[in-house]
Design an enzyme around this catalytic site. Structure first.
Site, PDB file in Angstrom:
ATOM      1  CE1 TYR A   1      21.117  11.380 -13.957  1.00 43.45           C
ATOM      2  CE2 TYR A   1      22.865  10.314 -12.698  1.00 43.45           C
ATOM      3  CZ  TYR A   1      21.538  10.652 -12.836  1.00 43.45           C
ATOM      4  OH  TYR A   1      20.639  10.288 -11.867  1.00 43.45           O
ATOM      5  N   GLY A   2      25.715  12.565 -18.654  1.00 43.73           N
ATOM      6  CA  GLY A   2      27.005  12.976 -19.234  1.00 43.73           C
ATOM      7  C   GLY A   2      27.103  14.415 -19.703  1.00 43.73           C
TER       8      GLY A   2
ATOM      9  CD  GLU B   1      19.153   4.666 -20.889  1.00 45.32           C
ATOM     10  OE1 GLU B   1      17.929   4.533 -20.767  1.00 45.32           O
ATOM     11  OE2 GLU B   1      19.970   4.170 -20.073  1.00 45.32           O
TER      12      GLU B   1
ATOM     13  CB  CYS C   1      26.285   6.175 -12.865  1.00 50.53           C
ATOM     14  SG  CYS C   1      26.273   7.622 -13.934  1.00 50.53           S
ATOM     15  CG  ASN C   2      32.135   5.165 -15.235  1.00 52.14           C
ATOM     16  OD1 ASN C   2      33.236   4.835 -14.842  1.00 52.14           O
ATOM     17  ND2 ASN C   2      31.285   4.294 -15.751  1.00 52.14           N
TER      18      ASN C   2
ATOM     19  CB  CYS D   1      30.060   5.265 -19.932  1.00 53.45           C
ATOM     20  SG  CYS D   1      28.257   5.383 -19.965  1.00 53.45           S
ATOM     21  CB  THR D   2      27.837   1.457 -16.112  1.00 48.73           C
ATOM     22  OG1 THR D   2      26.894   2.528 -15.993  1.00 48.73           O
ATOM     23  CG2 THR D   2      28.853   1.542 -14.987  1.00 48.73           C
ATOM     24  CG  HIS D   3      24.622   3.463 -20.645  1.00 46.26           C
ATOM     25  ND1 HIS D   3      24.682   4.117 -19.445  1.00 46.26           N
ATOM     26  CD2 HIS D   3      23.307   3.477 -21.013  1.00 46.26           C
ATOM     27  CE1 HIS D   3      23.463   4.523 -19.096  1.00 46.26           C
ATOM     28  NE2 HIS D   3      22.610   4.144 -20.025  1.00 46.26           N
TER      29      HIS D   3
ATOM     30  CG  ASP E   1      23.515   4.070 -14.990  1.00 46.32           C
ATOM     31  OD1 ASP E   1      24.391   4.952 -14.943  1.00 46.32           O
ATOM     32  OD2 ASP E   1      23.085   3.623 -16.069  1.00 46.32           O
ATOM     33  CB  SER E   2      21.961   8.214 -15.856  1.00 52.72           C
ATOM     34  OG  SER E   2      22.655   7.429 -16.798  1.00 52.72           O
TER      35      SER E   2
HETATM   36  N1  DGL Z   1      26.120   4.888 -17.233  1.00 56.71           N
HETATM   37  C1  DGL Z   1      26.472   6.275 -16.992  1.00 56.71           C
HETATM   38  C2  DGL Z   1      27.980   6.363 -16.722  1.00 56.71           C
HETATM   39  O1  DGL Z   1      28.557   5.352 -16.382  1.00 56.71           O
HETATM   40  C3  DGL Z   1      25.959   7.049 -18.131  1.00 56.71           C
HETATM   41  C4  DGL Z   1      26.070   8.481 -17.977  1.00 56.71           C
HETATM   42  C5  DGL Z   1      25.012   9.251 -18.690  1.00 56.71           C
HETATM   43  O2  DGL Z   1      23.860   9.132 -18.318  1.00 56.71           O
HETATM   44  O3  DGL Z   1      25.385  10.012 -19.595  1.00 56.71           O
HETATM   45  O4  DGL Z   1      28.601   7.396 -16.810  1.00 56.71           O
END
Ligand code: DGL
Length: 271
Positions: free
Chosen positions: A43-44, A153, A74-75, A185-187, A11-12
């Site tokens: 990443y978003g 984060e 990570c989506n 988003c996995t967060h 993931d990011s």
């Molecule tokens: N957990 C990432 C996702 O599922 C977060 C993306 C990000 O870093 O913005 O998209």
């Protein structure tokens, strides 16, 4: 036959730990390597081509560690790169969007589904396509939530600031009367209590973590890639790697994984 190679998960940042936790739960004998790209999170807001480049680097890195399967937890990276990396690498690679979409299609009763995700994921339209591939009649309402990942984060997962921002993101979905919201988003499972409170008890929150872990189990089992333990105590081990400060990752990650992360290695290979 037993396949002791680890499963690679990335993931990011710490968000993918929500997926790792489900994998550890369902497949407790599997070894895992988790990579958090904390130097480049989030990443978003980034360009899709840039994130695709990151995904290539990370998959290559995980393949160099001899993983037997890669989970893009990570989506944003799934939306940007899943097909491209699947085409390029021979290791099986799965993402989190299709499993989440499938769960939403199963769960919605009024066929109005909300998607809460990062800007990249929303703009990619990946969830809309994945839901419509299963049920073209479902109304999909997508909402970008750019402030969430940086807050999470930083360890902010509750409180008035989060509440105010969440309310503003969720109002449009409430107006559309969705009865299921995909946490795209996995967060976001880390802030599901707040989202749940605002959306109310009639709305289901869908996280793709469980469905993704199920899929991992199916692939490993069908291909004969499961690790057979020596005995019931012979649990899998997890290795953690990140691209920024390992100490910070260990502290925040332990909180989110609800388990002490003993050691985190810096991924100098990516710098
Ligand atoms: N957990 C990432 C996702 O599922 C977060 C993306 C990000 O870093 O913005 O998209």
């Amino acid at each position: 036959m037993s396949d002791p190679r680890p499963i690679g998960v990335f993931d990011s940042g710490v968000g993918g730990l929500t997926v790792l936790a489900e994998i550890q739960d369902r497949l407790p004998y599997e070894h895992t390597v988790y990579f958090g790209d904390t130097a480049r999170v989030p990443y978003g807001p980034r360009d899709i081509t840039e994130v695709r480049g990151f995904a290539f680097e990370i998959v290559e890195y995980l393949v160099s560690l001899d993983v037997k399967l890669v989970v893009i937890a990570c989506n944003a990276a799934t939306a940007a790169a899943l097909e491209a990396v699947q085409t390029r690498f021979s290791v099986p690679i799965i993402g989190v969007i299709e499993p989440g979409a499938r769960a939403a299609v199963l769960d919605t009763r009024n066929r109005r589904v909300g998607v809460l995700a990062t800007k990249l994921t929303v703009e990619s339209g990946a969830y809309r396509r994945a839901v419509h591939a299963l049920d073209a009649g479902i109304e999909v309402y997508e909402q970008a939530a750019p402030e969430f990942v940086p807050m999470i984060e930083r360890g902010i997962v509750e409180g008035p600031d989060l509440e105010t921002i969440a309310q503003s993101y969720l109002n449009p979905l409430i107006e559309k009367e969705v009865d299921a919201v995909i946490l795209g988003c996995t967060h976001y499972p880390l802030i599901s209590a707040t989202i749940n409170r605002i959306m109310g008890p009639g709305v289901r929150l869908i996280s793709s973590a469980g469905q993704t872990a199920l899929e991992v189990g199916k692939i490993l089992s069908r291909r004969g890639y499961l690790r057979r333990p020596r005995d019931a105590e012979d649990l899998g081990k997890s290795i953690f790697v990140c691209s920024a400060d390992p100490e910070e990752f260990a502290v925040l990650g332990s909180r989110f994984l609800e388990e002490k992360i003993e050691a985190v290695a810096p991924a100098t290979v990516l710098q």
